[in-house]
Design a protein around this motif. Sequence first.
Motif: not given
Length: 444
Positions: A251-256
């Motif tokens: 969830x946290x790294x989805x933009x990356x």
Amino acid sequence: MLGDILCILIAYVSAFYIRYFDFPDPNWDAFISLLPWIIVIGLFLISVYELYIIDGKQTLSDLFRKILVVVTMLTFLTMASSYLFRAFAMPRSVIVISTVFMVVYLLVFNAVFLKLTRRNVVGKFLIVGNKTNTDQLITKINYPMLKGSEYTCVREGSNIKNIRQMVIDSNYIILCTDISKELKSQVIYHAMEHNKEVYVIPTLYELVLQRATTSPLDDTLVMGVKPFILTWEKLFFKRIFDIIFSFIILVLISPILIVMGVIIKLEDPKAAAIFKQERLGKDDKPFTIYKFRSMISDAESYTGPVLASTDDDRITKVGKFIRATRIDELPQFFNVLKGDMSIVGPRPEREFFINKLLKEHYHYGYRNRVKPGITGYAQVMGKYTTVAEDKLRFDLFYIRNYSFWLDLLIILKTVLVVFDKSKSEGTETENNIKEKNNIYHHDH
């Protein structure tokens, strides 16, 4: 460790003075209420990243990496604690300013301590083993701040009286895996008689015996050697942790993940952004591993299965960056969520390399008794260029000593790997390794 904590506290005092030129009561009281937690968190991070261990093996860049990670984590955890314990009067500006002071104070303190405690000649090393093993150890001893150290290499079959005298004259005694049990025991017992500490590189057989249980059988003491497996309760809690942790991270790294996928496609529109490859998992069951593509398409179409080297021309421009920062490994959190992998465990290998390594090290199959991991003990303790046998020792040590806290420790130490170039380089050539052997060498 006490000096490091004092540096952290002085950094906060300095930050208050820079921000207010005073210590306003409401803000200072909030800081005092958080002080026990700052100390506890600071002690924990200093212990995890071993900032208190200052020896000749560390360079200033090593210290800076550790300090940067410790201070960054301490800053975020301090901010989180101020919200958790409702210390809202603790100024965020003071926390941010103190971060700068912490880095400076800790770096200066540790650098001065290192300078005062190091010597031109750190000590005399006695290495007992064959030429191949001793040459490998020499490259490990050859840290920038250990240059000038003297070492003596002794082969199996040398005069035992001479070896005993060398033990007395040496500061560090290292025993390689290839020497006989008789010679190994003679050196250890002689060193113990003269209060010398001996460092033994364990054979894989000796690692198997690690953590063996002892119990009496009538009037005889016996050792119980357990197989390289995890109990069902350990597997259960490890799986629960893997699911929760991987889901939160995804969830946290989805933009990356989205941005990197687009960048990789822009560099090579014809190639897939995600690289899929078959690896062997637990109990040698094949699974498909996911990684961001860091090489050109069909990189092994002409060479067959080969390891990447430091200056591999198959690696793309984007690939060099994502390999150096380990971003290429991020899609493997989907493997963890699926159950193919764990967050922590031995790194998964291809069947081709496993079969090859099994011929050289028949213990190698034991590492596949558990799920492979995104990170592992071999990754945080070794380097990309660490030989397979040394990595195997770390992997077997992990399986034999598994605990939730060991997993947590490895996860936290993995942060340092991202900042350490030697952990993400390709394989070194033989000539590069030989060039490192430039410290004073006696050979017997």
